[in-house]
Structures are given as C-alpha cells and as structure tokens.
Enzyme design. Structure first.
Site, mmCIF file in Angstrom:
data_model
loop_
_atom_site.group_PDB
_atom_site.id
_atom_site.type_symbol
_atom_site.label_atom_id
_atom_site.label_comp_id
_atom_site.label_asym_id
_atom_site.label_seq_id
_atom_site.Cartn_x
_atom_site.Cartn_y
_atom_site.Cartn_z
ATOM 1 N N CYS A 4 -18.731 -3.267 2.738
ATOM 2 C CA CYS A 4 -17.958 -2.061 3.039
ATOM 3 C C CYS A 4 -18.605 -1.355 4.227
ATOM 4 C CB CYS A 4 -17.942 -1.143 1.813
ATOM 5 S SG CYS A 4 -17.007 0.394 2.028
ATOM 6 N N ARG B 213 0.835 -1.210 0.000
ATOM 7 C CA ARG B 213 0.000 0.000 0.000
ATOM 8 C C ARG B 213 0.866 1.255 0.000
ATOM 9 N NH1 ARG B 213 -4.771 1.898 4.273
ATOM 10 N NH2 ARG B 213 -4.996 3.980 3.391
ATOM 11 N N HIS C 259 -17.139 2.769 -2.800
ATOM 12 C CA HIS C 259 -16.333 3.974 -2.572
ATOM 13 C C HIS C 259 -16.620 5.065 -3.592
ATOM 14 C CE1 HIS C 259 -13.031 2.027 0.177
ATOM 15 N NE2 HIS C 259 -14.262 1.873 0.609
ATOM 16 N N ASN D 291 -10.349 -4.779 -0.023
ATOM 17 C CA ASN D 291 -10.460 -3.729 -1.035
ATOM 18 C C ASN D 291 -9.628 -4.070 -2.258
ATOM 19 O OD1 ASN D 291 -12.251 -1.742 -0.014
ATOM 20 N ND2 ASN D 291 -10.710 -1.126 1.499
ATOM 21 N N TYR E 216 -15.325 9.174 0.069
ATOM 22 C CA TYR E 216 -14.238 9.045 -0.903
ATOM 23 C C TYR E 216 -14.352 10.021 -2.076
ATOM 24 C CZ TYR E 216 -12.350 5.050 1.536
ATOM 25 O OH TYR E 216 -11.775 4.256 2.498
#
Length: 436
Positions: free
Chosen positions: A172, A96, A202, A150, A256
């Site tokens: 989610c 990440r 998102h 995700n 988001y």
C-alpha cells in the site's frame, strides 16, 4: 544473480501502469528487468493496448532493453516469472461507483476499501486472487507476489488463511505517504525517517517515529498537531483532528481514519457528492478517461503529471523499492502486509497486520511490536474481527458471516441497515459473486 528478470503485472491495462514502468526505468541499474508482461482480460483489451504502447514509448525513450509484452493469457505471463504484481479491479470502476452510491443512498459511508464498499470489493476480488495464487504455485512457485489490489489487507489474509503459498506480500502507498509527511515535518530526507506502525491496511496508526535511529515521536506529534498546513497528510479530505484527540491517542492516524473519526461530516459531504454525481468513483472515472486520452497521444513518452490526480502517488516507489530490496537483499525497512506470526502479541497469529519489516532475499521479516497500544487496541481489534468474518464470507459465500462482519464495522449504524445494504450490493454485483 539473474540478469533476465521477468515480471508479470496482473491488471496491466490499469491507468497506474505508467507509474510502475517509470519506477522500473528509474531503477533499472539495480533491478535489470528483461521482460515486463502486462496482463489483462478481454474487457480491458483496448486499455491494455493503449497502456502498453505508452510503456513501450517510455522504454524506448530511456534506451533500455526492457521488453513490454501485453497479453490476455495470464498463464503464459506467469510461466517462469520472478515477480508477480497485482493491481486489478474486478468489475472495473463501474463496480466501485455502485459500491459508493448504494452505500450512500442507504445512509452509510460509501468508500472503496472501508465499510460495505470495501467488503464487497473484497468479495469480488478475493476469489480471483486465490485463482491467481493457484496459477503461481503451478507456473512460478518461487516468485514473490506483490498485491496492490484493494482491499490489500483482506486479500493478504485470505491468501494466508486459505492457501499454503508463503510468498505473498500486501502493498500500500499509505505508509510511505505518511513517512514522507513526517520527513517534511522534520525537514529531512525520507530515507532518514523510520516509523513504528500498528494496525491493518488502511487502519494504521504511527506509534513511534525515528530519525537516524533515535525516537523523535514527541517532537513529531507536537509538530503534527501544530502544523495547520499539513491537513492533507492527516487525512483524505483535510479535516483536522483535534489536538486533544491526537494527544489522547498518543498516536498519529493514517488518512483513512477520516471516515471513522469524522463519519457524520463525511456523510454530509458524500450526500452532496451523490446528488451531483460526483462520488469518488465517478470523479476517478472522469480522471481515468482523460488519462487514457492522453495515453493515446503517440508523442507522449513519459508518465503525465495528471496521473497524480488518480490517487496512486508513490505507488512505483512502494512497489519498485520492495522488488529491488528482495532482489538485492538490501535489508532496509519497508511497510507491508504480512502474516502476524507473533509480530503483535494480542492478535491471532494467522491474521494479517501492516507493519515495519526488514526486507531480505527471503522476504519481509517483521519487527516485533509486542501488544497493541491500549489507546488504539480496541478499535484495531474490532476492525480485525470485521476483516476475519469478511474474508470467510468472501471465500465460503457465507451470508451470515458477511452480515456479522458489517455489523462489526463502525461505519455501519444498525443490523437492519447491514442487511439492507448487503442485499442491495449483492443484487448489483451478482454477476461477480457466484460464491453467494
């Protein structure tokens, strides 16, 4: 009714696991879990050991006959399971951090589930999830799989388009967080509030809100605009949207959308974080390291409050509520990622949407939405095109589809940059991307 439920959690060494265990403990009377198998890989052995020991102490404190079984053998855990949950991170947090830092260094938003970072997380994760689905179809074909990994929407779409497995549900905590926020604006309990949402994971908008079954959308929209103390519910970093934007959309964006409606502000902020070695993944890693030090304390027998800093608030509510509702055939309404199948009339049937669904023993039944609202239709269509090509690239190793996908994403400013960032991220993650 089965009183010996077996649940397998893939990614059981996650720092989120105590949240999940707390949910199963809290709901044990209605959801009698006999065995909770926590599955991880060799690289996660020590974390799995630490987390499963804490989970065992939590269960013992609660005095419940719930067995915590840690294992590195995924197939053993899946054999005869009633439910499977997935909460894994291929490449761990280091991957990440690379997604974020490489994107930012090239002048693009660096984020876990949006833009280039979200696409590459999908590239790493989707093939692994598809392998898990094959195992499920062989070892526990009647089990529902709840995916919390995700990017949840793209993962769900890959399963829909590339397998014949019908019991996958993408999950989610964003919708339940929005529902909570609207309940606070109304000053009522969350159970009395229902939403209509349109979009993909998102990237959803609340397009109607109901209190005890009656629409109160105009009231909530105005309260949302006026409530300056509610910025944290509006978006991730608390940057307010203008009143005219919200009125013009006649819809409330999910957190988001911050990256799309405040792109330049976010780039400035992220560049500072990059320089200070404080991109979100780096901050999360420090938080997670501290959590695992807490988890090692043998006197700890409950989920520590510090876990809320990790970003998974309401995870157990979302996951445990969904499993409970399927198991008990409750018919309540929850918000999940499912195959479109006409739920949204102007999106392809085989794409995945995030929508309000009635939850039954036979799975989620989506509440028909009709066409997307014209004000948000174009944006959602663009993101769905991005996801469609990104999923194709993830499964088939199609570079052209990946470059086209990234160009379709509003967070990518140019074709040249799409190629540049793709090449840099491919090199950084080559060990996890054999399909390319």
């Amino acid at each position: 009714m089965n009183k010996n439920l077996k649940i397998a959690t893939i990614g059981g060494g996650s720092s989120y696991t105590p949240e999940l265990v707390e949910g199963f403990i809290r709901g044990y009377e209605k959801l009698p879990v006999k065995e909770l198998w926590l599955v991880d890989i060799e690289e996660g052995r020590e974390k799995l050991k630490t987390v499963s020991a804490l989970a065992q102490r939590m269960v013992e404190k609660a005095g419940l006959p719930l067995q915590i079984i840690p294992t590195l053998n995924r197939r053993e855990a899946l054999e005869g399971a009633d439910f499977v949950t997935t909460q894994m991170r291929v490449g761990l947090l280091e991957a990440r951090i690379k997604d974020e830092r490489i994107s930012i260094a090239n002048g693009m938003i660096g984020q876990e589930t949006n833009g280039a970072g979200g696409m590459f997380k999908g590239f790493r994760t989707i093939p692994v999830i598809l392998d898990i689905v094959k195992d499920i179809q062989e070892l526990c074909p009647d089990a529902y799989m709840l995916n919390f990994s995700n990017p949840a929407g793209m993962i769900s779409e890959a399963i829909v388009r590339y397998t014949d497995y019908k019991k996958s549900i993408g999950l989610c905590n964003v919708p339940i967080g929005m529902q909570n926020g609207f309940a606070k604006l109304l000053g009522v309990d969350r159970a009395r509030v229902r939403m209509e949402i349109q979009g993909s994971n998102h990237f959803i908008f609340a397009t109607d809100i109901f209190l005890d079954g009656a629409s109160v959308f105009d009231q909530v929209l105005n309260a949302y605009i006026d409530n300056k103390d509610n910025a944290s519910m509006r978006n991730i970093d608390g940057i307010e949207y203008s009143a005219d934007l919200i009125k013009g959309l006649n819809a409330i964006p999910c957190p988001y959308h911050n990256y799309y409606f405040h792109t330049q502000d976010q780039l400035v902020k992220q560049n500072k974080e990059y320089e200070n070695n404080e991109v979100r993944g780096e901050v999360v890693k420090k938080t997670e390291d501290a959590l695992f030090e807490l988890y090692k304390d043998h006197s700890l027998s409950s989920k520590p409050a510090q876990l809320e800093q990790r970003g998974g608030a309401l995870y157990s509510d979302a996951a445990c509520n969904l499993i409970n509702s399927i198991y008990n055939n409750t018919g309540d309404i929850q918000y999940v990622n499912i195959k479109n199948n006409g739920t949204v009339t102007n999106l392809p049937n085989d794409c995945v949407v995030e929508a309000a669904c009635v939850i039954t023993a036979d799975g989620p039944k989506a509440i028909a939405l009709g066409a997307l609202k014209p004000e948000i239709n174009g944006y959602i269509q663009m993101i769905k095109s991005f996801e469609h090509m990104a999923v194709k690239a993830a499964v088939e190793g199609d570079r052209a589809a990946a470059i086209a996908a990234l160009n379709m994403n509003p967070l990518c400013p140019s074709d040249a940059l799409a190629n540049q960032v793709f090449d840099a991220l491919l090199e950084a993650h080559r060990a996890y991307l054999p399909q390319f």
